[in-house]
Design a protein around this motif. Sequence first.
Motif, PDB file in Angstrom:
ATOM      1  N   GLN A  91       0.856  -1.052   0.114  1.00  0.00           N
ATOM      2  CA  GLN A  91      -0.082  -0.066  -0.046  1.00  0.00           C
ATOM      3  C   GLN A  91       0.912   1.265   0.139  1.00  0.00           C
ATOM      4  O   GLN A  91       0.552   2.019  -0.624  1.00  0.00           O
ATOM      5  N   GLN A  92       1.953   1.190   0.772  1.00  0.00           N
ATOM      6  CA  GLN A  92       2.912   2.391   0.760  1.00  0.00           C
ATOM      7  C   GLN A  92       3.587   2.636  -0.497  1.00  0.00           C
ATOM      8  O   GLN A  92       3.661   3.595  -0.990  1.00  0.00           O
ATOM      9  N   LYS A  93       3.898   1.465  -1.154  1.00  0.00           N
ATOM     10  CA  LYS A  93       4.520   1.481  -2.487  1.00  0.00           C
ATOM     11  C   LYS A  93       3.584   2.315  -3.424  1.00  0.00           C
ATOM     12  O   LYS A  93       3.898   3.012  -4.410  1.00  0.00           O
ATOM     13  N   ALA A  94       2.200   1.752  -3.367  1.00  0.00           N
ATOM     14  CA  ALA A  94       1.296   2.282  -4.339  1.00  0.00           C
ATOM     15  C   ALA A  94       0.863   3.747  -4.190  1.00  0.00           C
ATOM     16  O   ALA A  94       0.985   4.759  -4.946  1.00  0.00           O
ATOM     17  N   ARG A  95       1.056   4.412  -3.001  1.00  0.00           N
ATOM     18  CA  ARG A  95       1.032   5.756  -2.681  1.00  0.00           C
ATOM     19  C   ARG A  95       1.995   6.503  -2.962  1.00  0.00           C
ATOM     20  O   ARG A  95       1.931   7.642  -3.601  1.00  0.00           O
ATOM     21  N   ASP A  96       3.495   5.937  -2.948  1.00  0.00           N
ATOM     22  CA  ASP A  96       4.542   6.551  -3.455  1.00  0.00           C
ATOM     23  C   ASP A  96       4.674   6.480  -4.934  1.00  0.00           C
ATOM     24  O   ASP A  96       4.968   7.517  -5.527  1.00  0.00           O
ATOM     25  N   ASP A  97       4.228   5.581  -5.446  1.00  0.00           N
ATOM     26  CA  ASP A  97       3.890   5.640  -6.799  1.00  0.00           C
ATOM     27  C   ASP A  97       3.139   6.604  -7.655  1.00  0.00           C
ATOM     28  O   ASP A  97       3.384   7.278  -8.507  1.00  0.00           O
ATOM     29  N   ALA A  98       2.086   6.727  -6.802  1.00  0.00           N
ATOM     30  CA  ALA A  98       1.237   7.716  -7.362  1.00  0.00           C
ATOM     31  C   ALA A  98       1.647   9.133  -7.019  1.00  0.00           C
ATOM     32  O   ALA A  98       1.417  10.128  -8.168  1.00  0.00           O
ATOM     33  N   LEU A  99       2.425   9.517  -6.039  1.00  0.00           N
ATOM     34  CA  LEU A  99       2.799  10.525  -5.761  1.00  0.00           C
ATOM     35  C   LEU A  99       4.032  10.940  -7.095  1.00  0.00           C
ATOM     36  O   LEU A  99       4.098  12.077  -7.203  1.00  0.00           O
ATOM     37  N   PHE A 100       4.672  10.013  -7.294  1.00  0.00           N
ATOM     38  CA  PHE A 100       5.827   9.919  -8.123  1.00  0.00           C
ATOM     39  C   PHE A 100       5.090  10.497  -9.420  1.00  0.00           C
ATOM     40  O   PHE A 100       5.943  11.293 -10.215  1.00  0.00           O
ATOM     41  N   ALA A 101       4.119   9.730  -9.747  1.00  0.00           N
ATOM     42  CA  ALA A 101       3.568  10.026 -11.122  1.00  0.00           C
ATOM     43  C   ALA A 101       2.999  11.362 -11.402  1.00  0.00           C
ATOM     44  O   ALA A 101       3.044  11.918 -12.400  1.00  0.00           O
TER      45      ALA A 101
END
Length: 124
Positions: A91-101
């Motif tokens: 879940q943290q990786k998905a949040r980080d990926d969304a922020l990065f995108a």
Amino acid sequence: MGMPKQIEYVVRGHWPFPLDMLRHDCSVPASADDRSAIDNLSQEYAPDRAAFSDVDIRLVGPQKPNTGRWESFGWKVPSDTEHAFIKSLMQQKARDDALFAGAMAKLTEAERRAVSHRLNSRFV
């Protein structure tokens, strides 16, 4: 040779009980009370409003339960801390990926190339 090790665990949820999970995990109810709770929650229709309140059911089986599959039926395996930890990392990786995108989308093409080059470079 002794008896194979049995793992006891608790599942938490409400009607309907996913009976196929007993077969899938090769598990059985740990007590007569647990068997009764399963029978009550396995009926075609919810017997009463109480069937929609979460209950804990103890099960015993030869292997660790498939927590992800239990969750797909709306049930939890509270003692599976490893599964909970991995799920929180994902879940943290998905949040980080969304922020990065989102951040990358705000850059110009030249800025995106520079950032991409820097991220892919071995010598930062």
